[in-house]
Motif scaffolding. Sequence first.
Motif, PDB file in Angstrom:
ATOM      1  N   PRO A  45      23.031   9.588 -18.575  1.00 18.46           N
ATOM      2  CA  PRO A  45      22.256   8.781 -17.632  1.00 18.46           C
ATOM      3  C   PRO A  45      22.147   7.333 -18.113  1.00 18.46           C
ATOM      4  O   PRO A  45      22.444   7.039 -19.276  1.00 18.46           O
ATOM      5  N   ALA A  46      21.738   6.465 -17.221  1.00 26.93           N
ATOM      6  CA  ALA A  46      21.495   5.069 -17.602  1.00 26.93           C
ATOM      7  C   ALA A  46      20.392   5.033 -18.652  1.00 26.93           C
ATOM      8  O   ALA A  46      19.482   5.860 -18.639  1.00 26.93           O
ATOM      9  N   ARG A  47      20.480   4.073 -19.563  1.00 22.83           N
ATOM     10  CA  ARG A  47      19.476   3.929 -20.621  1.00 22.83           C
ATOM     11  C   ARG A  47      19.011   2.476 -20.657  1.00 22.83           C
ATOM     12  O   ARG A  47      19.823   1.558 -20.637  1.00 22.83           O
ATOM     13  N   LEU A  48      17.703   2.312 -20.738  1.00 23.74           N
ATOM     14  CA  LEU A  48      17.086   0.988 -20.749  1.00 23.74           C
ATOM     15  C   LEU A  48      16.525   0.706 -22.139  1.00 23.74           C
ATOM     16  O   LEU A  48      15.933   1.589 -22.764  1.00 23.74           O
ATOM     17  N   PHE A  49      16.706  -0.532 -22.594  1.00 20.90           N
ATOM     18  CA  PHE A  49      16.236  -0.940 -23.910  1.00 20.90           C
ATOM     19  C   PHE A  49      15.432  -2.231 -23.807  1.00 20.90           C
ATOM     20  O   PHE A  49      15.823  -3.143 -23.076  1.00 20.90           O
ATOM     21  N   ALA A  50      14.345  -2.303 -24.559  1.00 24.47           N
ATOM     22  CA  ALA A  50      13.654  -3.573 -24.763  1.00 24.47           C
ATOM     23  C   ALA A  50      14.326  -4.229 -25.960  1.00 24.47           C
ATOM     24  O   ALA A  50      14.719  -3.541 -26.906  1.00 24.47           O
ATOM     25  N   LEU A  51      14.480  -5.539 -25.924  1.00 31.17           N
ATOM     26  CA  LEU A  51      14.989  -6.279 -27.078  1.00 31.17           C
ATOM     27  C   LEU A  51      13.838  -7.082 -27.649  1.00 31.17           C
ATOM     28  O   LEU A  51      13.197  -7.859 -26.928  1.00 31.17           O
ATOM     29  N   VAL A  52      13.555  -6.853 -28.917  1.00 31.19           N
ATOM     30  CA  VAL A  52      12.464  -7.582 -29.563  1.00 31.19           C
ATOM     31  C   VAL A  52      13.014  -8.386 -30.736  1.00 31.19           C
ATOM     32  O   VAL A  52      14.024  -8.019 -31.339  1.00 31.19           O
ATOM     33  N   PRO A  91      13.601   7.462 -14.240  1.00 33.03           N
ATOM     34  CA  PRO A  91      13.265   8.586 -13.354  1.00 33.03           C
ATOM     35  C   PRO A  91      14.470   9.062 -12.552  1.00 33.03           C
ATOM     36  O   PRO A  91      15.197   8.253 -11.975  1.00 33.03           O
ATOM     37  N   ALA A  92      14.666  10.362 -12.537  1.00 34.05           N
ATOM     38  CA  ALA A  92      15.792  10.945 -11.808  1.00 34.05           C
ATOM     39  C   ALA A  92      15.625  10.720 -10.311  1.00 34.05           C
ATOM     40  O   ALA A  92      14.517  10.778  -9.787  1.00 34.05           O
ATOM     41  N   LEU A 100      14.444  -0.990 -11.437  1.00 31.82           N
ATOM     42  CA  LEU A 100      14.330  -2.267 -12.150  1.00 31.82           C
ATOM     43  C   LEU A 100      13.300  -3.179 -11.498  1.00 31.82           C
ATOM     44  O   LEU A 100      12.632  -3.956 -12.181  1.00 31.82           O
ATOM     45  N   ALA A 101      13.140  -3.077 -10.191  1.00 35.69           N
ATOM     46  CA  ALA A 101      12.164  -3.915  -9.480  1.00 35.69           C
ATOM     47  C   ALA A 101      10.729  -3.561  -9.857  1.00 35.69           C
ATOM     48  O   ALA A 101       9.808  -4.339  -9.588  1.00 35.69           O
ATOM     49  N   THR A 102      10.511  -2.416 -10.494  1.00 37.63           N
ATOM     50  CA  THR A 102       9.153  -2.000 -10.864  1.00 37.63           C
ATOM     51  C   THR A 102       8.782  -2.379 -12.298  1.00 37.63           C
ATOM     52  O   THR A 102       7.659  -2.145 -12.723  1.00 37.63           O
TER      53      THR A 102
END
Length: 198
Positions: A45-52, A91-92, A100-102
């Motif tokens: 699945p797609a994976r989202l990362f924060a970059l700090v 969320p599936a 992404l808009a949320t």
Amino acid sequence: MSSNAGSPSHPDRPEAGTPPMAASPLTRAVLEIDEYASGLGWDQPARLFALVDTAKLRTQEPALAAQLGLDDAAPGASVPSYTPIEQDELPAGTALDEFLATIAWPSAVTGCALTVERLMLPPSAEGSVPHGMSEKQLAKWVAKHPERQEVRMTVAVLRDGARESAVRLREKDSPTEVLTGPDLVPGLAEALAATFAD
């Protein structure tokens, strides 16, 4: 900001098959995420990362830095400028652009990145795409096309507008075959940049 135990490895500890060090800190972060995603295999699945900012993370969140293995660097050792922190699973059943808009990031997050798999057609096949299809119909048509290629795209943006992306073809699944550049996936970069809009 949440952290999963499966956070990417860090380039100051190279492993076999790790891509060479890139010049830009953002490019290094994108390649690090690409290599992490590659280790998980395809059909993910797609994976989202924060970059700090790694230096700020070490001083402001020492427990999290320790969990990510960033506190044990020897003095003067090279540490990544941006640390990717994987977020909770997307969320599936939710369209990526709607999800992404949320998103609203806390101020400690310098940038974000997303890795996603897609089917693409080579430019030579674009002229044969039928007109008037819905997105769903087009996706089915591309999935059946004999020239389709599976790709993994990793795109990162920073609050200041900097962008970087990496594209890996499934048929050439090697760290030395990863294409990088700031404008490879402009639509996805725009959607990620919008998560920082006020």
